[in-house]
Design an enzyme around this catalytic site. Structure first.
Site, PDB file in Angstrom:
ATOM      1  N   THR A 199      28.159 -16.080  -1.946  1.00 61.92           N
ATOM      2  CA  THR A 199      28.272 -17.148  -2.928  1.00 61.92           C
ATOM      3  C   THR A 199      28.948 -16.599  -4.181  1.00 61.92           C
ATOM      4  OG1 THR A 199      26.236 -18.134  -2.087  1.00 61.92           O
ATOM      5  CG2 THR A 199      26.998 -18.867  -4.246  1.00 61.92           C
ATOM      6  N   ASP A 252      42.797 -12.716   6.878  1.00 60.14           N
ATOM      7  CA  ASP A 252      42.278 -14.077   6.663  1.00 60.14           C
ATOM      8  C   ASP A 252      43.167 -14.819   5.664  1.00 60.14           C
ATOM      9  OD1 ASP A 252      40.631 -16.215   7.099  1.00 60.14           O
ATOM     10  OD2 ASP A 252      39.073 -15.570   5.717  1.00 60.14           O
TER      11      ASP A 252
END
Length: 714
Positions: A398, A510
């Site tokens: 997060t 990614d």
């Protein structure tokens, strides 16, 4: 024989915020059925009219099996505190030598029931398999999925999901009307596999339709009875619980009964050994015998003899209490502080703090190094990690927005897990990544190792992600083609730098539009190196567990598990197509032939209607030829075989050449690119770390994570 078995499971928790479809029943009948099979039926649930609170609490027992409403979902346990245990179905997709033999879709249509993101996992099991979960969050549609890959399904470890033959993703909050579907990439005949048709699932229920507690308490149908309290639950419901000192069913009249603490066999009272326990309504009190003073409680003053004058006793007790309180408080805070210091030291050493200090001492004075933050500093910067400060959630952790003591904004990433086997590699990569001085890479400022999982501190980029801008109908038309081409060239320049200019080459692994941040000037900032890999100089490819994002993933890497720099080239080609078309990479809202953007893009090139699929408002007569050339470049990046794709250096030079075509020749553009890379390389190599290395980049994560589809990056 199952060719590619896919099991899609909803595990642990489905929160039920049951909508009131009929008038609520105040109290059940006296002769209601108490059991269905082996299951004890507790109000507000019931098996017949007049025995349940409303239709959402109806248990169908006509077949001597407790089935929830008309969904045919078997109920195995009812907890009066707000849970059900049920058996839910799974979706599967199996083949034999010639055709599909088993195919099923699992659906959950249970009124206003919603799924909890805290205890549910969407799971896919199989080889060359993938699954999707679709549903609604409010009025918006939601869909996500993940890919499972392995050689043989029998090699998968039972009871775990590490990414080999199995993948998992989180389920978002307040999701309802769920459909799960299993698919297989290829119809391979593999081996016979046994699987469950149902899985145990925990369902949370609540009373809805009356609003939260403040509104519901004034409603005639308010469900909480005597000696009970109302507690908010879910988005718009509540639960009833017996008050302290009472136990029982808070939904029944007189259902909460007084606990007789004094006669309780467990002895749940705290009276002094000389005091007598006296029952009171909902509680008890302790009475000292005659000749003794005090409150009679173990944690209080107890019972003391009153043979001495009351004033002396009071004075002595008071002074003793004050001294005891002071001494106890001092000892408590001393031990608490010492325990906290030891815990921080434990986490610091566990997370490689000593190794990081050694690395920083070797590199002191050579160039900017990572800063080691303390836990209190970052806790204060994020207002104790307030949920309002969250600016992103991803597969690896997060991200919070924080403000340091100098009021400079930063992005603080809190990881989800720690892999102790990779601490040394993590520390080395943190110190290297903190020294990258590329204007189009999000700068790592430092880390905190005093917490259970390391906290990483980055520069704050304030204009969101490229994905948010090109896929937001309000923003997309405002980004002209020239800006999009510049963003593409800047991103390509970063990847070229990582592949060829860094002392130790790096594969990002990614690359996607959610991992490209934008500042106020729409300057690209490549982020999220959580899946990246360092490549030794004498190695051209790495064998790794397949990792990436669905739609951006290199098909050659997916099928061979061989990671090369050309895998980043394929993913960048997908981003180029996104920039040109303004369309999402995968979308089930489009016609079937258009669901995969890359397949539709290549088809449009082949059939000659490229400009019909490009973003409205960015194409004009002046840039058509440029856009055609970028489309040709994207097609080369998207070739199936990696060896046929260009390098990122070639891609960056070609994009920069297109940007400068009006002012400079191609040769000058090529010279500028090469000079820029040479300057960057020289600047990086000037940072000698004292151990003979000159590495300039690395990634943030300590572990390889399972494939997470549709994961937002920041």
């Amino acid at each position: 024989m199952c060719l590619r078995l896919v099991l899609v499971q909803l595990l642990l928790l489905i929160v039920a915020n049951a909508a009131l479809t009929t008038t609520q029943l105040a109290q059940p009948k006296l002769d209601c059925l108490k059991k269905c099979g082996d299951l004890e039926i507790k109000f507000p649930f019931g098996t017949e009219e007049g025995c349940f609170l409303n239709e959402d609490f109806f248990i169908n027992c006509s077949l001597s099996k407790p089935l929830l409403r008309r969904s045919n979902i078997l109920v195995t346990d009812i907890n009066i505190e707000g849970q059900l245990q049920v058996q839910s179905f799974v979706s599967r997709n199996c083949y034999n030598e010639t055709h599909k033999i088993k195919n099923s879709t699992a659906r959950f249509r249970m009124g206003q029931f919603t799924i909890s993101e805290a205890q549910n996992k969407f799971t896919v099991i199989g080889c060359d398999s993938y699954g999707y979960i679709k549903g609604k969050i409010g009025e918006k549609n939601y869909s996500a999925g993940c890919i499972s890959s392995c050689e043989r399904l029998v090699d998968v470890t039972n009871g775990s999901c590490s990414g080999f033959g199995c993948c998992q993703i989180d389920i978002p909050k307040d999701m309802k009307r769920i459909t799960v579907k299993a698919y297989s990439f290829e119809r391979h005949k593999n081996q016979s596999v046994h699987y469950n048709k149902t899985v145990p699932t925990t369902v949370d229920w609540a009373i809805t339709g009356q609003g939260k507690c403040e509104e519901a308490i004034n409603n005639q149908s308010f469900a909480c009875k005597e000696h009970s309290d109302c507690h908010p639950s879910g988005a718009e419901g509540y639960l009833c619980k017996c008050k302290d000192g009472y136990r029982g069913n808070p939904y029944l009249s007189n259902g909460c009964q007084d606990i007789h603490e004094c006669s309780d066999q467990q002895g749940n009272y705290k009276c002094h050994r000389q005091a007598k326990c006296v029952e009171t309504e909902g509680s008890y009190r302790c009475e000292c015998p005659k000749g003794y003073n005090g409150d009679g409680e173990i944690d209080g003053t107890g019972c003391t003899s009153n043979q001495l004058p009351v004033t002396m006793i009071s004075l002595g007790v008071g002074l003793s209490f004050v001294m005891l309180l002071v001494i106890s408080s001092s000892i408590y805070f001393m031990f608490k502080k010492r325990r906290l210091i030891k815990l921080k030291e434990k986490f610091f050493q566990q997370n490689g703090g000593l190794l990081l200090q050694q690395q920083l001492s070797k590199r002191s004075g050579t160039c900017d190094t990572a800063r080691i933050f303390n836990a209190e500093e970052l806790k204060k910067a994020t207002n104790n990690f307030d949920e309002k400060r969250i600016i992103g959630r991803g597969g690896y952790g997060t991200v919070y927005k924080g403000f340091l003591i100098d009021n400079n904004p930063v992005a603080i990433k809190k990881s989800k897990i720690v892999d102790q086997s990779q601490i040394e590699q993590f520390i080395n990569e943190v110190t290297v990544l903190s020294q990258i001085n590329h204007r189009n890479v999000v700068k790592l400022l430092g880390c905190c190792l005093e917490t259970e999982v390391p906290l990483l501190v980055y520069e704050y980029v304030n204009n969101g992600t490229l994905f948010e801008h090109i896929h937001n109908n309000d923003n997309a038309p405002t980004i002209p083609w020239e800006t999009r081409l510049r963003i593409a060239a800047e991103t390509a320049g970063v990847l070229s730098y990582l592949h060829s200019a860094a002392a130790t080459p790096i594969i990002h692994r990614d690359v996607k539009s959610t991992n490209i941040l934008l500042d106020d000037n729409f300057t690209a900032k490549v982020s999220d190196f959580g899946a990246s890999k360092l490549v030794p100089m004498d190695v051209t490819q790495l064998s790794t567990m397949v990792q990436g994002t669905l739609g951006y993933l290199d098909p050659e890497y997916l099928h061979t598990s061989q990671l090369t720099e050309k895998s980043d080239v394929y993913s960048f080609g997908v981003v180029l197509v996104e920039l040109m078309t303004g369309k999402k990479v995968l979308s089930f809202d489009r016609p079937e032939k258009e669901r995969s953007l890359i397949m539709y893009f290549l088809f449009s090139l082949k059939e000659g209607f490229l400009f019909e699929i490009l973003e409205n408002g960015i194409v004009n007569d002046d840039n058509k030829e440029h856009m055609r050339e970028v489309a040709m470049l994207a097609r080369r990046c998207l070739r199936v075989k990696g060896e046929e794709r260009p390098t990122m250096k070639e891609v960056a030079m070609e994009l920069e050449g297109l940007r400068r075509m009006d002012k400079h020749s191609w040769d000058n553009a090529q010279v500028n690119i090469e000079e820029t890379e040479q300057l960057l390389s020289e600047k990086s190599y000037n940072c000698n770390y004292g151990d003979g290395s000159n590495s300039t980049a690395a990634y943030e994560s300590m572990t390889d994570h399972a494939l997470v589809a549709f994961d937002g990056g920041r």
